[in-house]
Design a protein around this motif. Structure first.
Motif, PDB file in Angstrom:
ATOM      1  N   UNK A 147     -27.625  54.895 -50.899  1.00  0.00           N
ATOM      2  CA  UNK A 147     -27.448  53.706 -51.803  1.00  0.00           C
ATOM      3  C   UNK A 147     -28.557  52.648 -51.317  1.00  0.00           C
ATOM      4  N   UNK A 148     -28.746  52.698 -49.829  1.00  0.00           N
ATOM      5  CA  UNK A 148     -29.558  51.778 -49.347  1.00  0.00           C
ATOM      6  C   UNK A 148     -31.037  52.491 -49.673  1.00  0.00           C
ATOM      7  N   UNK A 149     -31.330  53.523 -49.556  1.00  0.00           N
ATOM      8  CA  UNK A 149     -32.282  54.357 -50.061  1.00  0.00           C
ATOM      9  C   UNK A 149     -32.766  54.080 -51.682  1.00  0.00           C
ATOM     10  N   UNK A 150     -31.555  53.993 -52.474  1.00  0.00           N
ATOM     11  CA  UNK A 150     -31.735  53.827 -53.589  1.00  0.00           C
ATOM     12  C   UNK A 150     -32.215  52.511 -54.322  1.00  0.00           C
ATOM     13  N   UNK A 151     -31.800  51.519 -53.414  1.00  0.00           N
ATOM     14  CA  UNK A 151     -32.056  50.368 -53.898  1.00  0.00           C
ATOM     15  C   UNK A 151     -33.711  49.812 -53.635  1.00  0.00           C
ATOM     16  N   UNK A 152     -33.885  50.524 -52.402  1.00  0.00           N
ATOM     17  CA  UNK A 152     -35.304  50.443 -51.831  1.00  0.00           C
ATOM     18  C   UNK A 152     -36.255  51.059 -52.840  1.00  0.00           C
ATOM     19  N   UNK A 153     -35.940  52.323 -53.039  1.00  0.00           N
ATOM     20  CA  UNK A 153     -36.735  52.936 -54.194  1.00  0.00           C
ATOM     21  C   UNK A 153     -36.741  52.291 -55.381  1.00  0.00           C
ATOM     22  N   UNK A 154     -35.707  51.634 -55.927  1.00  0.00           N
ATOM     23  CA  UNK A 154     -35.937  50.946 -57.123  1.00  0.00           C
ATOM     24  C   UNK A 154     -36.660  49.665 -56.978  1.00  0.00           C
ATOM     25  N   UNK A 155     -36.757  48.917 -55.846  1.00  0.00           N
ATOM     26  CA  UNK A 155     -37.171  47.709 -55.600  1.00  0.00           C
ATOM     27  C   UNK A 155     -38.795  48.019 -55.489  1.00  0.00           C
ATOM     28  N   UNK A 156     -39.232  49.253 -54.977  1.00  0.00           N
ATOM     29  CA  UNK A 156     -40.486  49.618 -54.792  1.00  0.00           C
ATOM     30  C   UNK A 156     -41.091  49.988 -56.171  1.00  0.00           C
ATOM     31  N   UNK A 157     -40.167  50.729 -57.009  1.00  0.00           N
ATOM     32  CA  UNK A 157     -40.665  51.114 -58.045  1.00  0.00           C
ATOM     33  C   UNK A 157     -41.048  49.925 -59.291  1.00  0.00           C
ATOM     34  N   UNK A 158     -39.999  48.967 -59.224  1.00  0.00           N
ATOM     35  CA  UNK A 158     -40.255  47.570 -59.948  1.00  0.00           C
ATOM     36  C   UNK A 158     -41.102  46.571 -59.205  1.00  0.00           C
TER      37      UNK A 158
END
Length: 326
Positions: free
Chosen positions: A87-98
């Protein structure tokens, strides 16, 4: 400390204190418990997960449990740990993508990203954390948990070279002592008496002709015999006893509670060198305790009192200070 395989710490002390004698104090613990503790705290971070889970149980009106037979499922806690990381990686990836910088969002380092990637691909990155049996079957055991007392002793017997210290987070990575030239259980026990027990001063003096001089053990304690260890500490260093031995690092749920007898027997079979050191260390402590009690007894007979020996902790000699019996 000396020679071509000296550690960075040893080199630092030699440089800063060239004319000082280096003396060591150390703590030992049962070899299996040593591994259980390191596995739970350092390798896998299980202590935090167990405490967190037990806190949740208490909030729901349930009692804390520390053993699989009482309902503790370490593998389930490992699953929770992995899901939290994903979940931590998902949120980090989401932040990077946006291109959004979430200040309150913890960062994900490169090793965690690799772990997340492996988990997504179906690799169980924490399989060795799921139980003692999983660790014992894992290559990580041979990498990190063989002959762990070499970190204490430097070597197990006179025929073995000093060195082999591993650097990094685990701090252990020794070759099996049983594979060293000249190894035998008797050789390890004898060397432990000489080195840890201080019976051969040449080991820490000019060198014994085989290895370089090393710091001697001015005192050692045994975790499972903490009260006796502290009695010897106060008596040897003439230190006023504390009202209570500090226990801030003692876990409510001790990691060895989820290691069963089969796991313990496996370690005993694999690690005869560590257990040889352990047996010899306990024998040394038995002798030192007897010697301490005899000395206290003689001094009491000579007229000394509790006031003249404030470093004798009540209960270390007899329950009632001043008894004529040892």
């Amino acid at each position: 400390v000396h020679g071509p395989e000296k550690t960075r710490t040893g080199e630092f002390f030699l440089k800063q204190l060239p004319h000082k004698r280096l003396r060591a104090i150390a703590m030992l613990r049962d070899p299996t418990d040593f591994r259980a503790s390191n596995h739970a705290m350092i390798m896998c971070g299980l202590n935090y997960e167990v405490n967190k889970w037990n806190n949740e149980r208490e909030q729901n009106g349930l009692e804390r449990v520390c053993s699989p037979r009482d309902g503790l499922n370490v593998s389930h806690l490992v699953d929770r740990k992995i899901q939290a990381l994903l979940e931590k990686c998902r949120k980090a990836d989401e932040a990077d993508a946006t291109s959004v910088n979430y200040i309150a969002q913890p960062t994900v380092n490169k090793y965690q990203r690799i772990q997340c990637k492996n988990e997504v691909e179906g690799i169980d990155t924490l399989k060795h954390c799921r139980s003692a049996a999983h660790l014992l079957a894992s290559p990580k055991y041979n990498k990190h948990y063989r002959s762990m007392f070499q970190g204490l002793m430097g070597r197990f017997h006179r025929g073995q070279h000093f060195g082999g210290t591993a650097y990094g987070r685990m701090n252990y990575g020794y070759s099996p002592a049983e594979e060293s030239e000249g190894y035998s259980v008797q050789a390890v026990e004898e060397y432990t008496l000489e080195d840890l027990g201080g019976l051969d001063v040449t080991i820490s003096g000019a060198g014994d002709g085989v290895g370089p001089p090393e710091p001697d053990f001015i005192w050692f304690g045994i975790t499972e015999r903490m009260q006796e260890s502290m009695c010897l500490f106060y008596f040897q260093f003439k230190a006023k006893p504390l009202k209570k031995t500090p226990d801030a690092r003692v876990q409510d749920c001790r990691p060895n509670s989820w290691w069963n007898e089969e796991d313990r027997n496996t370690v005993k079979e694999r690690e005869p060198a560590d257990y040889a050191v352990w047996r010899a260390a306990n024998a040394i402590m038995d002798v030192r305790l007897t010697k301490m009690k005899m000395e206290i007894h003689d001094r009491i007979i000579a007229g000394e009192t509790e006031e003249t020996m404030p470093y004798v902790q009540r209960g270390c000699y007899n329950e009632t200070f001043g008894s004529d019996g040892v």
